[in-house]
Every structure is written in C-alpha cells, then in structure tokens.
Design an enzyme around this catalytic site. Structure first.
Site, PDB file in Angstrom:
ATOM      1  CE  LYS A 109       4.664 -14.792  -7.187  1.00  0.00           C
ATOM      2  NZ  LYS A 109       3.491 -15.504  -6.645  1.00  0.00           N
ATOM      3  CE  LYS A 167      -3.875 -17.805  -6.601  1.00  0.00           C
ATOM      4  NZ  LYS A 167      -3.802 -17.871  -5.877  1.00  0.00           N
ATOM      5  CG  ASN A 208       8.784   0.277  -3.732  1.00  0.00           C
ATOM      6  OD1 ASN A 208       9.791  -0.431  -3.162  1.00  0.00           O
ATOM      7  ND2 ASN A 208       7.641   0.594  -3.783  1.00  0.00           N
ATOM      8  N   GLY A 209       7.176   2.702  -2.703  1.00  0.00           N
ATOM      9  CA  GLY A 209       7.183   2.988  -1.223  1.00  0.00           C
ATOM     10  C   GLY A 209       5.526   4.602  -0.950  1.00  0.00           C
ATOM     11  CD  GLU A 242      -4.627 -13.716  -7.823  1.00  0.00           C
ATOM     12  OE1 GLU A 242      -3.885 -12.790  -6.967  1.00  0.00           O
ATOM     13  OE2 GLU A 242      -4.357 -14.602  -7.535  1.00  0.00           O
ATOM     14  CG  HIS A 290     -26.573 -19.291   8.769  1.00  0.00           C
ATOM     15  ND1 HIS A 290     -27.493 -18.597   9.701  1.00  0.00           N
ATOM     16  CD2 HIS A 290     -25.896 -20.137   8.610  1.00  0.00           C
ATOM     17  CE1 HIS A 290     -26.876 -19.847  10.411  1.00  0.00           C
ATOM     18  NE2 HIS A 290     -26.401 -20.614  10.001  1.00  0.00           N
ATOM     19  NE  ARG A 300       9.907  -4.524  -6.382  1.00  0.00           N
ATOM     20  CZ  ARG A 300      10.201  -4.989  -4.968  1.00  0.00           C
ATOM     21  NH1 ARG A 300      10.525  -6.546  -4.105  1.00  0.00           N
ATOM     22  NH2 ARG A 300       9.532  -4.579  -3.748  1.00  0.00           N
ATOM     23  CD1 TRP A 347       1.221  -2.330  -8.509  1.00  0.00           C
ATOM     24  CD2 TRP A 347       0.485  -1.741  -7.033  1.00  0.00           C
ATOM     25  NE1 TRP A 347      -0.529  -2.817  -8.490  1.00  0.00           N
ATOM     26  CE2 TRP A 347      -0.830  -2.100  -7.736  1.00  0.00           C
ATOM     27  CE3 TRP A 347       0.183  -0.600  -6.423  1.00  0.00           C
ATOM     28  CZ2 TRP A 347      -2.078  -1.803  -6.297  1.00  0.00           C
ATOM     29  CZ3 TRP A 347      -0.745  -0.787  -5.494  1.00  0.00           C
ATOM     30  CH2 TRP A 347      -1.896  -1.338  -5.351  1.00  0.00           C
ATOM     31  CB  CYS A 364       7.935   0.214  -7.092  1.00  0.00           C
ATOM     32  SG  CYS A 364       5.329   1.338  -7.396  1.00  0.00           S
ATOM     33  CD  GLU A 367      -4.862 -19.811  -3.053  1.00  0.00           C
ATOM     34  OE1 GLU A 367      -5.503 -18.947  -3.063  1.00  0.00           O
ATOM     35  OE2 GLU A 367      -4.343 -19.751  -4.377  1.00  0.00           O
TER      36      GLU A 367
HETATM   37  C1  AGP Z   1      -2.055 -14.602  -4.506  1.00  0.00           C
HETATM   38  O1  AGP Z   1      -2.591 -15.314  -6.149  1.00  0.00           O
HETATM   39  C2  AGP Z   1      -1.805 -13.295  -4.804  1.00  0.00           C
HETATM   40  N1  AGP Z   1      -1.566 -12.921  -5.948  1.00  0.00           N
HETATM   41  C3  AGP Z   1      -1.685 -12.454  -3.464  1.00  0.00           C
HETATM   42  O2  AGP Z   1      -2.960 -12.549  -2.442  1.00  0.00           O
HETATM   43  C4  AGP Z   1      -0.732 -13.378  -2.368  1.00  0.00           C
HETATM   44  O3  AGP Z   1      -0.590 -14.086  -2.403  1.00  0.00           O
HETATM   45  C5  AGP Z   1      -0.508 -11.990  -1.818  1.00  0.00           C
HETATM   46  O4  AGP Z   1      -0.416 -10.803  -1.891  1.00  0.00           O
HETATM   47  C6  AGP Z   1       0.649 -12.320  -0.329  1.00  0.00           C
HETATM   48  O5  AGP Z   1       1.467 -12.334  -0.852  1.00  0.00           O
HETATM   49  P1  AGP Z   1       3.102 -13.044   0.149  1.00  0.00           P
HETATM   50  O6  AGP Z   1       2.886 -14.433  -0.318  1.00  0.00           O
HETATM   51  O7  AGP Z   1       3.589 -12.712  -0.450  1.00  0.00           O
HETATM   52  O8  AGP Z   1       3.627 -12.087   1.281  1.00  0.00           O
END
Ligand code: AGP
Length: 602
Positions: free
Chosen positions: A597, A479, A98-99, A482, A498, A27, A74, A2, A475
């Site tokens: 983000k 990627k 926000n929160g 998401e 396993h 945000r 958000w 937010c 990673e």
């Molecule tokens: C990355 O592609 C993500 N959107 C997410 O996992 C991100 O890395 C995570 O929220 C941590 O964010 P930060 O590095 O700003 O703390």
C-alpha cells in the site's frame, strides 16, 4: 514498504508487537518476524507470508520479552524466505530495516573478507554485522550504532536492540519514515502513526538523518550532524477506529461502498454557502504553471485533473510521474505551483519530487489522505482529501476524493483569476447528486459481475477513453491488472489506429468508455473502427451510446450526469469490474501479490 515496530516496556511486548505488525501489513506481506530480548538472549520467530502465519508460529512456539522489534517485509533484495525475513540477528544484536542500503555489496564484501558469514541475501543484513563488529571492537552500543549509520548509503529506517542491554533501542531514519511513540514508562517506534495509535497518541516524527536513543522512560534525538535536538511532540488524531472490514468480505469492497459518504463529507467540508473553496492562500492569477507529480492511481487523478485545469481554468499544467520527474529535474519557474498527490503521503518517489520542486522555489501543495505523513509535513500547504483510512492495497475511495478536491481547486483558480464560468452552477448541482448517483450505481453490481464473468480468463484487455475518460481508462486497466493479474492496458481512443488497433480481433475484450460529452461523436467513430475488426466491446456509456446496445457484447448504461463530473462516476464500474474479476480469478483482493500500500522505496 516494509513495516517496522518496536517496544521497550516493563511488560511483555509480544502481543503488541504482533498487533502493531498487523496494522503495518499494508506495507508489505512477503514475510514477517519479531525478536525479543529475555534473560540476555535474543529470541527470534520469523515466517514466510502474512502476519497471521507469524501469529500462528508464535502461538506454537511462544516467547516473551520486555523489549522487542518486529518487521513486515516487502522483498527488495532476496526472495520471500525465512532467511531473508527480518529481524536479522547475531548472537548480540537484532535489527529491522525498511528501505534499501545501496552500498550493501561493498560493505558485505569487506565484511566477508574479515570472516563474517552472511545467512541471507538481503541488503539489510550488513547492518547487524556492522553493529556487532563495532561492539566486538569495544565500542559501546551508541557508538557502534552511530558508526554503522555513518556508513549506510541509500534509504533506511532502522531499529537496533542489544542482547546485553534490555533497556536500550537505537533507531535512525533517512528516506524512510519512522515515528517515536511516548508511553508511560514505555517507548514505541513505528513506521506510521496508525500502528502506534493503540499504544499512545504522543508522537515524535523523526526527521531526515535523525538518530534516536530510547530507554523505557527517556529518549534523546541527535540530528544528522550528531547534535542533540528536540523534536516537537505531536498529539496524533488517529483513533485506530474505522479499520475493520465491518460487514464486507474485503476492505476494498467496503471502501468502494464508502464513496457516497466520502463525497458527501468532502462537499460538506469544502463547499461553504454553495461555493466550493479549498481555502488556499494562493494568488492563482500570479501562478504561471501547475505541475502535478504523483505515482500510480494518484498520477491518473492528476491526469484527469489536467483536463479541468487547462480546459476550464486555462491554467498551464504539466503532469509528471514522480519517479521520472525526480531524476529528469526539469527547470521550474519560481512562479509555479507543484501539487503532489499521494494517498499515503509516504511514497518515496513523490516525496523526492516534492523536495526537488521546493528546491526550485515552487510552492508545494500536498493532497494527501494520511495527514500525519512525511509529504504533508514537508509541503507548504496540505489539503486533506478526507477519504478516511484506506486499507485495501488497490486505491478506490482515495481516487474519487482526490478528483473531487481537484475540481474544487480548479474552481479556486477560476475565482482567483476572476474568470467567469457559465457552467459553474450546473456542475455544482451535479456534484450534489453525485453521492446518490454512486448509491444507485452500486445497486447494479450484479450487472457488472456479468462483465467480469466474461473478462476472467482472458489474456489481455484494452480500456479506451478520450479526454478525462482516458485517465479513467488508465485507472480501470491498473485496477484490473493489479487485482486479477490479467494483462490490461489503457489507451486514448483517438490513438487506437496508431498502434493498439493491431491487438483488436474477435478475442480481444475492450472496455470502451463513452459518456455523453463533447467527444461523443469522435468516440462513435473510434468504436465503429473497433467493431469493424470484431473487437469484443463492453460499452460503458451514456444515453447516446445506447444505439450500440444490440451490437456490443455488453452495454452498461450510465446515469445521466454532467460531463464534467462523469470521470468520478465512471470510475465506479472500473473498480467493481476489477473487484469481481479478481474474485473469479481467485486472487487476494486486499493484498495482491508483489504490491504494497505504501511504496517507501524508489
Ligand atoms: C493503486 O491502486 C496502487 N496500488 C498504486 O498505484 C498507488 O496509487 C501508488 O503506489 C501511489 O500511492 P500513493 O497515492 O500513496 O502515493
């Protein structure tokens, strides 16, 4: 999560509220709204979806006012509907939040008993009713806001404006960020410095529990004990430049292509006289353990770095997901160092983990991209990763930058421990050619598009790697999921038999990472196991992997590079495959669904 913006001025605030919201859109983008006061009326516009939809609504139904607040949401409590969008208003008060207000149910129940009716499902709406209730009891706005904030439990950044006071805004923060911007006969508030950068560079960062009372040409701040305090005015270095897509269709693609320059810049900044040095005044020889805490992509950077810190620097290292660490509260020695990694510097769980580490007597180093962030301000040492603004929700260049800085810290430890490392010169040479290797690889984008063509439409995709490449596999899977919403999971190749091998059949795509490193023979055995079960292998590997060229669905040959630096380079195909697959799947690359983000709620 937010974004909040607020302005008190002599002039109309609407267009600036909207442009502020645009830069806060990262945000959260489930819904948006603004409220302004004009002629002793609160005027409200809210829309579901992104800021562009709000801009359109405001264009169709214009409004104006010299005081206003705005919000980009958000969703936490209640879906993405107009009713749940902020600002929330009564006939006298408008608020943005926000929160998460954790005690909202109790407050709501008690207000409902007294006859208050709610129009949304949000936790935030209790705030506007509490303030209004206190005003109706005869309290003045300041008293009403103070009494309201006293009752809120959880995390919040809140801004309140009042129908009958067009030169008054009251805000508070606890757990969520909020910054004041000081203008000329104007005051601003914003969730970050970037949103305020077009308006002013004189910023005051509110501290935990602070309440700010703003007028056009003055402000006062009370601390959590309601004592009037002075907070330092900081000159923001943020220019607001560099946040356009330029020639690229998406921020993500632009940020992927920026990586060679980011690496060059970091090397130039941290390598002096041929020696990498982050320059932290820490006696690493006296440190008994390094604890990494981070979330998401930043967590995977830590996981990769663990291989270097332990394997090369021989430093005992633990890697922790911040949301688990903060509640598990493991004992930490006061000879230890905690390294928090966060692109945004605002991630709620990482911040809480940092505070816990400090309470245990640890020295805290922050690796952040946004240096004007809460995590940076609260850490003992800050190492800027210097990746430049990252706008795409999917982290790309920040990850590469984090890895590079972590390599440099690893060398700092080696030097401080006076440990000899014979491969040092070799690695340094490899780092120098890294930008060029990235540039060359970017020319192969078309080949990676072919992989994405085949991956799109699949139900589930497995990413495999060993050692540091396990982190790259994780990673890569993150990627892909998401951005394209396809199920993907990363696993250590050695762990295959396993469990994960049960998923392997002729329909299962497997992205297999196989650099020419010490584990290559082990990887070959694991790959054979996958192929024996007809797994659809997309092999991304070095020269020794080329023996499988004819046997796999697709072989993508990586340039020859020192194995130590390989995780950085192998990340690039992961990013491009995810990007191209998302395009084919038709998802919103820069703002994928349900994500934000900056994750400022836990
Ligand atoms: C990355 O592609 C993500 N959107 C997410 O996992 C991100 O890395 C995570 O929220 C941590 O964010 P930060 O590095 O700003 O703390």
């Amino acid at each position: 999560m937010c974004g909040i913006i607020g302005i008190i001025s002599n002039q109309d605030t609407v267009s600036r509220l909207l442009s502020g919201l645009k830069s806060l859109e990262y945000r959260g983008y489930d819904s948006a709204g603004i409220a302004v006061i004009n002629d002793r009326h609160i005027h409200l516009r809210r829309t579901v979806g992104k800021i562009d939809a709000l801009v359109e609504t405001v264009g169709a139904h214009p409004l104006s006012g010299s005081i206003g607040i705005g919000h980009s949401r958000w969703a936490t409590h209640g879906g993405s509907t107009i009713q749940n969008a902020h600002p929330h208003i009564t006939d006298q008060v408008a608020i943005v939040h926000n929160g998460i207000i954790e005690n909202h149910r109790n407050i709501r129940l008690s207000l409902e008993k007294k006859g208050t009716s709610f129009s949304s499902e949000t936790d935030s709406e209790v705030i506007v009713h509490l303030v209004t209730g206190y005003l109706n009891q005869g309290l003045d706005p300041e008293q009403a806001a103070f009494k309201t904030f006293e009752q809120l439990e959880g995390a919040y950044a809140v801004a309140v404006i009042f129908r009958d006071f067009d030169d008054l805004m009251i805000c508070s923060r606890k757990g969520s960020p909020l910054t004041l911007g000081l203008g000329k006969a104007e005051m601003f508030i914003g969730s970050d410095a970037l949103s305020l950068s077009p308006f002013t560079h004189d910023l005051v960062y509110l501290e935990e529990g602070d309440i700010a009372v703003l007028k056009r040409d003055s402000y006062k701040i009370y601390d959590q004990n309601k004592v009037l305090v002075e907070r330092p005015v900081t000159k923001s270095q943020i220019s607001g430049e560099g946040v356009s897509k330029g020639k690229y269709p998406h921020f993500m693609l632009k940020e992927i292509y920026e990586q060679p320059d980011v690496i060059r810049r970091i090397i130039q900044k941290y390598v002096k006289g041929g020696v990498p040095c982050v320059g932290l005044d820490i006696d690493w020889a006296a440190v008994d353990q390094v604890t990494f805490v981070a979330c998401g992509t930043s967590f995977y950077a830590a996981q990769i770095a663990q291989n270097w810190f332990e394997g090369v620097a021989k430093m005992s290292t633990r890697v922790e997901v911040a949301s688990e660490f903060r509640y598990r509260q493991p004992p930490l020695s006061n000879r230890g160092v905690t390294i928090v990694i966060s692109q945004s510097g605002e991630t709620a769980d990482t911040l809480a983990a940092l505070r816990y580490a400090k309470s245990e007597g640890q020295t805290v180093i922050a690796l952040v991209n946004v240096v004007e962030s809460t995590i940076a301000r609260e850490s003992d040492y800050v190492v800027p990763i210097s990746a430049g603004p990252e706008i795409g929700v999917a982290s790309t260049k920040a990850f590469t930058a984090q890895l590079l800085i972590l390599i440099f810290i690893c060398f700092d430890i080696l030097r401080s421990k006076k440990k000899d490392f014979p491969d040092f010169a070799h690695i340094l040479k490899a780092l120098k050619v890294l930008p060029l290797a990235f540039e060359k690889l970017l020319l192969d984008r078309k080949l990676l598009q072919q992989i994405s063509q085949k991956l799109a439409g699949n139900k589930s995709i497995i990413f495999l790697g060993r050692g540091a490449m396990f982190g790259v596999a994780l990673e890569g899977a993150l990627k892909l999921k998401e951005l394209s919403y396809l199920h993907a999971e990363g696993a250590p190749s050695g762990e295959l038999k396993h469990g994960p091998i049960a998923l392997v059949d002729e329909h299962t795509p497997i992205i297999y990472l196989m650099p020419d490193d010490v584990l290559v023979e082990k990887n070959k055995s694991n790959l054979e196991e996958v192929m024996a079960r007809k797994g659809q292998v997309y092999l991304i590997g070095g020269a020794s992997a080329s023996i499988y060229r004819e046997k796999v669905v697709h072989f993508f040959e990586m340039p020859d590079l020192d194995a130590f630096c390989a995780p950085l380079l192998y990340t690039l195909p992961m990013q491009l495959i995810a990007y191209e697959t998302a395009l084919i799947e038709g998802s919103d690359v820069d703002q994928p669904r349900n994500l934000a983000k900056s994750v400022t709620v836990e």
